[in-house]
Design an enzyme around this catalytic site. Sequence first.
Site, mmCIF file in Angstrom:
data_model
loop_
_atom_site.group_PDB
_atom_site.id
_atom_site.type_symbol
_atom_site.label_atom_id
_atom_site.label_comp_id
_atom_site.label_asym_id
_atom_site.label_seq_id
_atom_site.Cartn_x
_atom_site.Cartn_y
_atom_site.Cartn_z
ATOM 1 N N SER A 36 0.780 -1.236 0.000
ATOM 2 C CA SER A 36 0.000 0.000 0.000
ATOM 3 C C SER A 36 0.812 1.288 0.000
ATOM 4 O O SER A 36 0.389 2.288 -0.586
ATOM 5 C CB SER A 36 -0.973 0.014 1.182
ATOM 6 O OG SER A 36 -0.292 -0.191 2.402
ATOM 7 N N ASP A 252 -3.061 6.157 11.098
ATOM 8 C CA ASP A 252 -3.022 4.722 11.389
ATOM 9 C C ASP A 252 -1.626 4.225 11.746
ATOM 10 O O ASP A 252 -1.447 3.074 12.127
ATOM 11 C CB ASP A 252 -3.596 3.907 10.231
ATOM 12 C CG ASP A 252 -2.804 4.061 8.932
ATOM 13 O OD1 ASP A 252 -1.744 4.738 8.931
ATOM 14 O OD2 ASP A 252 -3.241 3.514 7.902
ATOM 15 N N HIS A 255 0.796 4.035 7.332
ATOM 16 C CA HIS A 255 1.005 4.698 6.049
ATOM 17 C C HIS A 255 1.571 6.097 6.263
ATOM 18 O O HIS A 255 1.369 6.712 7.310
ATOM 19 C CB HIS A 255 -0.308 4.793 5.276
ATOM 20 C CG HIS A 255 -0.925 3.471 4.978
ATOM 21 N ND1 HIS A 255 -1.941 2.930 5.742
ATOM 22 C CD2 HIS A 255 -0.659 2.565 4.007
ATOM 23 C CE1 HIS A 255 -2.278 1.743 5.252
ATOM 24 N NE2 HIS A 255 -1.500 1.500 4.207
#
Length: 280
Positions: A36, A252, A255
């Site tokens: 990601s 979070d 990221h």
Amino acid sequence: MKSIIRFFAVTVLFFAGHNGYSQDPNFHVYLSFGQSNMEGSAPIEAEDKINVDPRFQVLEAVNCPDLNREMGKWYTAIPPLCRCKTGLTLTDNFGRTMVANLPKNIKVGVVNVAVGGCKIELFDKDNFENYVKTAPDWMLGMIKEYNGSPYARLVEMAKIAQKDGVIKGILLHQGESNTGDTLWAKKVKIVYDNLMKDLNLDPKKVPLLSGETVHEDQKGKCASMNKIIATLPQTIPTSYVISSKGCAVASDFLHFNAAGYRELGRRYAEKMLLLLGYCI
């Protein structure tokens, strides 16, 4: 008979010369893959869509009709640079920084194939099918966009890119989903070696740049993985680890945010520029 042979010889030389001419040595291509943070999870901001030098190009790896982009074609690298609806990624400021510091006759192209949440096993061409069988349902749609094999799509796009330019390096950001996996470096080597073989590349000329996960100084949830990432040069001598220390992160703690991606991308570029012999 001699005239026929001479004709075919001239024809072969013509096409050989034509193909050699079509590959621009001043078009530097970088393959990027991972999960990601390579895919890009930060919202794309207004500043990311303006003042993009047309010397910075992206080879679209999927069809994006809403963006008027077709798979396998080059476009000015206005984000998103991974799939049609992904966010800002580190490859954005990587390319911007590269073209800003390279001679004006050099272009930079990126090919970005990434799948959020995936383990490095997804890019192992000989074993990825076993991994896909156990992949969560939310990941399957992303994998399907690459016709079931992100590695095969990366190679397919890389071969298209090689007709236009020269692959100069490989960018990796992956590891969160392999946190604690002491075999990670060896698994990355499998992917890297396969790319070298499948694309007829010389590892001495095509370094691998691998970024750290969110750093412990930013309370990264997978920061412990950085100790394993740090061992990569022991397994792949032509690899280099890019520090994430101080790079801003999302809420979070997995990221990077937009500012963090911009900084991390700049660091990838600075290392690559040094490897190319440029001082910035």
